[in-house]
Enzyme design. Structure first.
Site, mmCIF file in Angstrom:
data_model
loop_
_atom_site.group_PDB
_atom_site.id
_atom_site.type_symbol
_atom_site.label_atom_id
_atom_site.label_comp_id
_atom_site.label_asym_id
_atom_site.label_seq_id
_atom_site.Cartn_x
_atom_site.Cartn_y
_atom_site.Cartn_z
ATOM 1 N N ASP A 131 0.842 -1.201 0.000
ATOM 2 C CA ASP A 131 0.000 0.000 0.000
ATOM 3 C C ASP A 131 0.878 1.253 0.000
ATOM 4 O O ASP A 131 1.986 1.241 0.534
ATOM 5 C CB ASP A 131 -0.870 0.054 1.269
ATOM 6 C CG ASP A 131 -1.969 -1.006 1.267
ATOM 7 O OD1 ASP A 131 -2.178 -1.663 0.238
ATOM 8 O OD2 ASP A 131 -2.608 -1.152 2.330
ATOM 9 N N ARG A 181 -0.926 -1.075 -8.725
ATOM 10 C CA ARG A 181 -2.316 -0.738 -8.381
ATOM 11 C C ARG A 181 -2.417 0.782 -8.481
ATOM 12 O O ARG A 181 -1.614 1.495 -7.872
ATOM 13 C CB ARG A 181 -2.627 -1.169 -6.950
ATOM 14 C CG ARG A 181 -3.988 -0.659 -6.463
ATOM 15 C CD ARG A 181 -4.105 -0.610 -4.946
ATOM 16 N NE ARG A 181 -3.954 -1.895 -4.319
ATOM 17 C CZ ARG A 181 -3.636 -2.050 -3.027
ATOM 18 N NH1 ARG A 181 -3.426 -1.008 -2.241
ATOM 19 N NH2 ARG A 181 -3.502 -3.245 -2.523
ATOM 20 N N GLY A 185 -5.716 8.130 -4.172
ATOM 21 C CA GLY A 185 -4.907 8.613 -3.046
ATOM 22 C C GLY A 185 -5.821 9.032 -1.906
ATOM 23 O O GLY A 185 -6.796 9.752 -2.136
ATOM 24 N N ALA A 186 -5.497 8.578 -0.688
ATOM 25 C CA ALA A 186 -6.438 8.723 0.429
ATOM 26 C C ALA A 186 -5.990 9.712 1.502
ATOM 27 O O ALA A 186 -6.672 9.862 2.504
ATOM 28 C CB ALA A 186 -6.660 7.351 1.068
ATOM 29 N N THR A 223 -10.643 1.711 -7.838
ATOM 30 C CA THR A 223 -11.553 2.864 -7.746
ATOM 31 C C THR A 223 -13.001 2.401 -7.706
ATOM 32 O O THR A 223 -13.336 1.338 -8.244
ATOM 33 C CB THR A 223 -11.348 3.832 -8.931
ATOM 34 O OG1 THR A 223 -12.230 4.940 -8.784
ATOM 35 C CG2 THR A 223 -11.595 3.183 -10.280
ATOM 36 N N ARG A 286 -12.126 6.026 5.362
ATOM 37 C CA ARG A 286 -13.327 5.695 4.583
ATOM 38 C C ARG A 286 -14.410 6.742 4.827
ATOM 39 O O ARG A 286 -15.150 7.113 3.945
ATOM 40 C CB ARG A 286 -13.860 4.298 4.952
ATOM 41 C CG ARG A 286 -12.885 3.160 4.752
ATOM 42 C CD ARG A 286 -12.466 2.886 3.328
ATOM 43 N NE ARG A 286 -11.518 3.747 2.684
ATOM 44 C CZ ARG A 286 -10.176 3.682 2.798
ATOM 45 N NH1 ARG A 286 -9.619 2.814 3.598
ATOM 46 N NH2 ARG A 286 -9.394 4.493 2.119
HETATM 47 C C1 LIG Z 1 -8.557 -1.677 -3.580
HETATM 48 C C2 LIG Z 1 -8.151 -0.313 -3.134
HETATM 49 C C3 LIG Z 1 -6.879 -0.121 -2.620
HETATM 50 C C4 LIG Z 1 -6.482 1.158 -2.224
HETATM 51 N N1 LIG Z 1 -5.196 1.346 -1.794
HETATM 52 C C5 LIG Z 1 -4.787 2.591 -1.491
HETATM 53 C C6 LIG Z 1 -3.422 2.859 -1.149
HETATM 54 O O1 LIG Z 1 -2.561 1.960 -1.105
HETATM 55 N N2 LIG Z 1 -3.076 4.146 -0.844
HETATM 56 C C7 LIG Z 1 -3.992 5.175 -0.894
HETATM 57 O O2 LIG Z 1 -3.623 6.315 -0.644
HETATM 58 N N3 LIG Z 1 -5.287 4.934 -1.199
HETATM 59 C C8 LIG Z 1 -5.702 3.685 -1.481
HETATM 60 N N4 LIG Z 1 -7.010 3.477 -1.817
HETATM 61 C C9 LIG Z 1 -8.026 4.554 -1.588
HETATM 62 C C10 LIG Z 1 -8.145 5.462 -2.782
HETATM 63 O O3 LIG Z 1 -6.967 6.213 -2.936
HETATM 64 C C11 LIG Z 1 -9.341 6.427 -2.611
HETATM 65 O O4 LIG Z 1 -9.177 7.196 -1.465
HETATM 66 C C12 LIG Z 1 -10.675 5.720 -2.530
HETATM 67 O O5 LIG Z 1 -10.734 4.581 -3.329
HETATM 68 C C13 LIG Z 1 -11.821 6.660 -2.961
HETATM 69 O O6 LIG Z 1 -11.617 7.058 -4.290
HETATM 70 P P1 LIG Z 1 -12.510 6.520 -5.539
HETATM 71 O O7 LIG Z 1 -11.573 6.307 -6.672
HETATM 72 O O8 LIG Z 1 -13.263 5.328 -5.125
HETATM 73 O O9 LIG Z 1 -13.404 7.742 -5.953
HETATM 74 P P2 LIG Z 1 -14.445 8.629 -5.145
HETATM 75 O O10 LIG Z 1 -14.731 9.782 -6.042
HETATM 76 O O11 LIG Z 1 -13.970 8.914 -3.773
HETATM 77 O O12 LIG Z 1 -15.708 7.702 -5.051
HETATM 78 C C14 LIG Z 1 -16.516 7.357 -6.166
HETATM 79 C C15 LIG Z 1 -17.836 6.841 -5.630
HETATM 80 O O13 LIG Z 1 -17.614 5.633 -4.897
HETATM 81 C C16 LIG Z 1 -18.353 5.616 -3.703
HETATM 82 N N5 LIG Z 1 -17.423 5.637 -2.566
HETATM 83 C C17 LIG Z 1 -16.103 5.922 -2.562
HETATM 84 N N6 LIG Z 1 -15.567 5.794 -1.343
HETATM 85 C C18 LIG Z 1 -16.574 5.425 -0.541
HETATM 86 C C19 LIG Z 1 -16.670 5.113 0.835
HETATM 87 N N7 LIG Z 1 -15.608 5.182 1.636
HETATM 88 N N8 LIG Z 1 -17.881 4.764 1.312
HETATM 89 C C20 LIG Z 1 -18.972 4.683 0.516
HETATM 90 N N9 LIG Z 1 -18.928 4.964 -0.792
HETATM 91 C C21 LIG Z 1 -17.772 5.335 -1.323
HETATM 92 C C22 LIG Z 1 -19.250 6.821 -3.757
HETATM 93 O O14 LIG Z 1 -20.440 6.444 -4.403
HETATM 94 C C23 LIG Z 1 -18.478 7.785 -4.620
HETATM 95 O O15 LIG Z 1 -19.287 8.725 -5.242
HETATM 96 C C24 LIG Z 1 -7.406 2.236 -2.276
HETATM 97 C C25 LIG Z 1 -8.669 2.037 -2.819
HETATM 98 C C26 LIG Z 1 -9.056 0.802 -3.262
HETATM 99 C C27 LIG Z 1 -10.396 0.628 -3.885
#
Ligand SMILES: Cc1cc2nc3c(=O)[nH]c(=O)nc-3n(C[C@H](O)[C@H](O)[C@H](O)COP(=O)(O)OP(=O)(O)OC[C@H]3O[C@@H](n4cnc5c(N)ncnc54)[C@H](O)[C@@H]3O)c2cc1C
Length: 304
Positions: A131, A181, A185-186, A223, A286
């Site tokens: 990660d 992957r 970004g979180a 995503t 989250r």
């Molecule tokens: C498998 C996986 C691994 C990841 N690994 C990393 C990592 O190593 N480092 C890192 O910085 N980030 C990681 N992330 C998190 C990522 O960077 C985002 O912060 C996160 O996925 C939200 O972005 P999104 O692309 O889903 O788009 P968003 O625009 O945030 O979400 C799109 C839609 O998805 C739904 N959604 C998104 N998040 C949520 C939630 N928490 N609860 C409910 N609904 C939601 C909503 O309907 C939203 O409108 C990972 C995410 C995934 C899926």
């Protein structure tokens, strides 16, 4: 934006974390995103997901540890996890954070501990997804991924589309044949180093996704954003790239409504399934991503 910043700030608060992680009520409320507190909980979820055709990556939660004992505990937990994956023939990789393996205070200890996990994973065989955490860890994380890939091969690096540097990092990983992957970004990063608006982040995500489809090794698109998912699928279809050459990844519990349609369309989908007692920072991120979750949480709290 303000709420997101506040939630990300709280995700790093140690006092609140200690208090919440030991609260039985809070644990009940986290069930949607976290498989459970114990290895057996995660294994049960993984078997169920594998049973319907979903791939999994299991994450034994933990980050920002400060002692050798905690690193040893993390290493032990991942070895036990890999034993179960092997014994039960689960279709799962493992995901880990380097700050859970002591990167914050000893690079040597971190490297040795992660290497023992990567070596064990190779014998299963499965791979280790490393990660990506906040910006201060990016260089050291990429360096470790490169070294592990050279030594063992079975690692996947993570690129965050919000970082402006990610184009160069991605090119470097592709050149070395390291699987990636790609996620948005979180964490909270300043405008000097990271795109801030949804449009900019989406734009960079798509630009990087196309590079991965053209010359990456089995990329994972992490995503829940349906706009991005649609565009990536269109690009792959137009370029004649078969669905077996890449996968989508989602977090456990976030978009249950989408899972079935992925499988029906013949796409590969891997769910990121976290478990363990150190769930607080993961859970708070989250909430920060989707503050509507806070409302759901409060509703549950006051129900009955
Ligand atoms: C498998 C996986 C691994 C990841 N690994 C990393 C990592 O190593 N480092 C890192 O910085 N980030 C990681 N992330 C998190 C990522 O960077 C985002 O912060 C996160 O996925 C939200 O972005 P999104 O692309 O889903 O788009 P968003 O625009 O945030 O979400 C799109 C839609 O998805 C739904 N959604 C998104 N998040 C949520 C939630 N928490 N609860 C409910 N609904 C939601 C909503 O309907 C939203 O409108 C990972 C995410 C995934 C899926």
């Amino acid at each position: 934006m303000l709420l997101r910043t506040a939630l990300l700030f709280l995700s790093r608060n140690r006092t609140l974390r200690r208090w919440v992680e030991t609260s039985a009520l809070a644990r009940r409320l986290t069930g949607r995103f976290i498989a459970g507190l114990h290895l057996e909980d995660a294994i049960a979820v993984c078997r169920r997901l594998n049973g319907v055709g979903l791939l999994v990556t299991l994450d034994c939660l933990g980050e920002e540890v400060t002692s050798v004992a905690e690193v040893e505990a993390a290493s032990k937990a991942y070895h036990a996890l890999l034993d179960s994956i092997e014994r039960l023939g689960l279709r799962s990789t493992v995901s880990l954070k380097l700050s859970q393996f002591g990167l914050g205070f000893s690079e040597r200890l971190c490297y040795d501990s992660v290497e023992s996990v990567v070596r064990r994973a190779a014998s299963v065989p499965t791979s280790v997804e490393v990660d990506m955490e906040s910006l201060g860890y990016v260089d050291r994380t990429l360096a470790l991924v490169v070294r592990m890939h050279e030594a063992h091969g079975n690692v996947r690096g993570v690129i965050q589309a919000y970082l402006k540097r990610s184009y160069d990092d991605l090119a470097m990983l592709c050149e070395r044949g390291i699987p990636v992957r790609l996620c948005k970004g979180a964490y909270r990063e300043p405008a000097s180093v990271a795109y801030q608006t949804r449009a900019e982040i989406r734009g960079n995500f798509l630009r990087l996704a196309r590079i991965l489809l053209d010359r990456g090794v089995y990329p994972g698109f992490a995503t829940h954003d349906e706009f991005l998912i649609r565009r990536i699928r269109e690009y792959a279809r137009e370029a004649g790239i078969p669905a077996s050459r890449y996968e989508f990844q989602m977090l456990y519990g976030v978009r249950r409504d989408l899972e079935r349609s992925f499988l029906e369309d013949g796409l590969r989908l891997r769910l990121y399934v976290p478990y363990g007692e150190a769930w607080y920072p993961y859970f708070m991120r989250r909430l920060a991503e989707h503050p509507a979750n806070l409302l759901l949480l409060l509703k549950n709290l006051f129900r009955r």
